[in-house]
Design a protein around this motif. Sequence first.
Motif, PDB file in Angstrom:
ATOM      1  N   GLY A   1      -4.857   9.224  -2.427  1.00 32.31           N
ATOM      2  CA  GLY A   1      -4.543   8.236  -1.632  1.00 32.31           C
ATOM      3  C   GLY A   1      -4.524   7.959  -0.370  1.00 32.31           C
ATOM      4  O   GLY A   1      -4.227   9.021   0.519  1.00 32.31           O
ATOM      5  N   MET A   2      -3.561   7.003  -0.296  1.00 27.87           N
ATOM      6  CA  MET A   2      -3.159   6.772   0.749  1.00 27.87           C
ATOM      7  C   MET A   2      -1.407   6.996   1.073  1.00 27.87           C
ATOM      8  O   MET A   2      -0.493   6.318   0.706  1.00 27.87           O
ATOM      9  CB  MET A   2      -3.186   4.741   1.416  1.00 27.87           C
ATOM     10  CG  MET A   2      -4.700   4.623   0.797  1.00 27.87           C
ATOM     11  SD  MET A   2      -5.860   4.408   2.093  1.00 27.87           S
ATOM     12  CE  MET A   2      -4.813   3.380   3.964  1.00 27.87           C
ATOM     13  N   GLN A   3      -1.573   7.722   1.921  1.00 33.22           N
ATOM     14  CA  GLN A   3      -0.518   8.369   2.294  1.00 33.22           C
ATOM     15  C   GLN A   3      -0.055   7.738   3.962  1.00 33.22           C
ATOM     16  O   GLN A   3      -0.458   8.633   4.761  1.00 33.22           O
ATOM     17  CB  GLN A   3      -0.449  10.090   2.512  1.00 33.22           C
ATOM     18  CG  GLN A   3      -0.869  10.984   1.014  1.00 33.22           C
ATOM     19  CD  GLN A   3      -0.248  10.832   0.118  1.00 33.22           C
ATOM     20  OE1 GLN A   3       1.079   9.863   0.493  1.00 33.22           O
ATOM     21  NE2 GLN A   3      -0.375  10.616  -1.168  1.00 33.22           N
ATOM     22  N   LEU A   4       1.205   8.049   3.672  1.00 33.05           N
ATOM     23  CA  LEU A   4       2.009   7.335   5.326  1.00 33.05           C
ATOM     24  C   LEU A   4       2.606   8.708   6.043  1.00 33.05           C
ATOM     25  O   LEU A   4       2.485   9.392   5.469  1.00 33.05           O
ATOM     26  CB  LEU A   4       3.576   6.505   4.276  1.00 33.05           C
ATOM     27  CG  LEU A   4       3.376   5.344   4.380  1.00 33.05           C
ATOM     28  CD1 LEU A   4       4.848   5.401   3.897  1.00 33.05           C
ATOM     29  CD2 LEU A   4       3.062   4.271   5.264  1.00 33.05           C
ATOM     30  N   THR A   5       1.578   8.332   7.519  1.00 33.71           N
ATOM     31  CA  THR A   5       2.283   8.793   8.540  1.00 33.71           C
ATOM     32  C   THR A   5       3.699   9.184   8.416  1.00 33.71           C
ATOM     33  O   THR A   5       4.195   8.185   8.368  1.00 33.71           O
ATOM     34  CB  THR A   5       1.238   8.722   9.602  1.00 33.71           C
ATOM     35  OG1 THR A   5       1.705   7.318  10.064  1.00 33.71           O
ATOM     36  CG2 THR A   5      -0.292   8.861   9.732  1.00 33.71           C
ATOM     37  N   GLU A   6       3.481   9.651   9.493  1.00 35.93           N
ATOM     38  CA  GLU A   6       5.505   9.630  10.556  1.00 35.93           C
ATOM     39  C   GLU A   6       6.010   8.319  10.364  1.00 35.93           C
ATOM     40  O   GLU A   6       6.731   7.903  10.623  1.00 35.93           O
ATOM     41  CB  GLU A   6       5.913  10.703  11.309  1.00 35.93           C
ATOM     42  CG  GLU A   6       7.214  10.744  11.334  1.00 35.93           C
ATOM     43  CD  GLU A   6       7.461  11.588  13.108  1.00 35.93           C
ATOM     44  OE1 GLU A   6       8.564  11.817  13.208  1.00 35.93           O
ATOM     45  OE2 GLU A   6       6.628  12.719  12.658  1.00 35.93           O
TER      46      GLU A   6
ATOM     47  N   VAL B   1       0.751  -1.426   0.158  1.00 38.95           N
ATOM     48  CA  VAL B   1       0.469  -0.426  -0.119  1.00 38.95           C
ATOM     49  C   VAL B   1       1.200   1.419   0.684  1.00 38.95           C
ATOM     50  O   VAL B   1       0.497   1.850  -0.807  1.00 38.95           O
ATOM     51  CB  VAL B   1      -0.873  -0.177   1.441  1.00 38.95           C
ATOM     52  CG1 VAL B   1      -1.827   1.083   1.579  1.00 38.95           C
ATOM     53  CG2 VAL B   1      -2.015  -1.391   0.886  1.00 38.95           C
ATOM     54  N   ALA B   2       2.113   1.141   0.336  1.00 41.15           N
ATOM     55  CA  ALA B   2       2.916   2.214   0.172  1.00 41.15           C
ATOM     56  C   ALA B   2       3.192   3.100  -0.551  1.00 41.15           C
ATOM     57  O   ALA B   2       3.695   3.525  -0.862  1.00 41.15           O
ATOM     58  CB  ALA B   2       4.355   1.667   2.064  1.00 41.15           C
ATOM     59  N   GLU B   3       3.813   1.747  -0.930  1.00 45.35           N
ATOM     60  CA  GLU B   3       4.508   1.868  -2.714  1.00 45.35           C
ATOM     61  C   GLU B   3       3.330   2.032  -3.845  1.00 45.35           C
ATOM     62  O   GLU B   3       3.847   3.203  -4.704  1.00 45.35           O
ATOM     63  CB  GLU B   3       5.239  -0.165  -3.206  1.00 45.35           C
ATOM     64  CG  GLU B   3       6.074   0.172  -2.256  1.00 45.35           C
ATOM     65  CD  GLU B   3       6.801  -0.988  -2.508  1.00 45.35           C
ATOM     66  OE1 GLU B   3       6.088  -2.480  -2.898  1.00 45.35           O
ATOM     67  OE2 GLU B   3       8.142  -1.170  -2.036  1.00 45.35           O
ATOM     68  N   VAL B   4       2.033   1.888  -3.071  1.00 44.69           N
ATOM     69  CA  VAL B   4       1.076   1.895  -4.438  1.00 44.69           C
ATOM     70  C   VAL B   4      -0.197   2.706  -4.287  1.00 44.69           C
ATOM     71  O   VAL B   4      -0.474   3.613  -5.390  1.00 44.69           O
ATOM     72  CB  VAL B   4       0.543   0.232  -4.955  1.00 44.69           C
ATOM     73  CG1 VAL B   4       1.675  -0.175  -5.950  1.00 44.69           C
ATOM     74  CG2 VAL B   4      -0.608   0.300  -4.218  1.00 44.69           C
TER      75      VAL B   4
END
Length: 315
Positions: A54-59, A12-15
Amino acid sequence: MDLKQLKALVTVAEVGSVTRAAELLHLVQPAVTRQIRAMETELGVTLFERTRNGMQLTEAGAIMAERARRALRELARATAEIQPQRGEVAGQVTVGLLESTIDTLAEPLVTAVKANHPHIELRMLTGYSGHLQRWLDDGDLDVTLLYNLTDTPSVNVAPLLTEQLWAVAPPEAGLRADEPIALAEVAEQSLVMPAPGHALRALIDGAAARNDILFDVSVQTNSLALQKQFVLGGHGWTILPGAGIVADVSAGLLSAAPLCEPEIRRSVVLGMPRTGRLPAAAEVVAQELVRQVRTAVQTGRWPSARWKDHAGTER
C-alpha cells in the motif's frame, strides 16, 4: 495547496490506500491521485512510497501529514464553535487519560458528555503522563490528566487527588485491600516493573532508595496491561495505582494490597494549555472530567484516593 489536498493526504496516510481513501472522500480514485501528485509537485518532495503493501508515508510525508491533521482539526473546531447547532456548545475536544484510569473514567466520561452535550465530538487518547504532557504541549490535546506535575510555562495545572500505590500479585498470594503490605516485604518477591525513565518507576525507586530497599526485577515494560499480564503469567508481583487494578481484583484475576512502610502516593492533576483561549467545548469537557474523577473518588471506584479542594488540601 488547498483543503481538498490536505484531506486527501491525511486520508491516504490513515488507510494506506488511494482506492479506499477515494471511497471515504466520495471521490474517484484519479482525483485523489491528482491531489497527492499536485502536493508533491508544489512541495518538491515525494510524500508516499507506492509499495506492495500500500501507500507508505516518506519521512517528508509523515511530517506533512502530521501538520495537515492539526490544521484540519483546528479548522473543524473553529467551524463548530462559530456555527453551533441550536445554541448548543459544539466542537471537537481531545482528552488525554492516564493509562491507569481508563477503566475508571473512559466510559463514564463519554456517556456523560454525549448525554449532556451531544454536539461535542469527543476524541480520547491514552498514555503515560510524560507522553500526555508532550501531546498537550504540541497542541494534540485540549485537556488531560497528568501526575506529579506543577504549573509549567506551557501548562496550567489544577490538583485533583492523591492516590496510593498498591502491591499487585496473583490471586493465590492472598493480598487484601484491608491489609497493607510493607514495601520491604514486596521486595522479597521478583518484580515486574515499569521501564526506567517512567515517572511511576522513579517514584517507586525513590521510595526504595530512601528506605535502603533493593528490588529483584524480573521484567520491565512500559505497558500497564503488560505488567498485569506478566503477573498473571507468574513472572512476579508488581506495583500499580489502585485505579488500574480495580476490575482485575473484583474479577478475582489478581490480588492487591496498599503499600505501607512507606506509603507511596502520587498526585493526579488536570492539565490544560496556558497559551491561547480554551474553546467553550473544551471547558465543558474539562468540567465533566473533573466531575467524573470526583465521583469515582467519592463512590470508592478509585481506591485509596483522597480528593483535593481548590486550595490543594486533601479531603
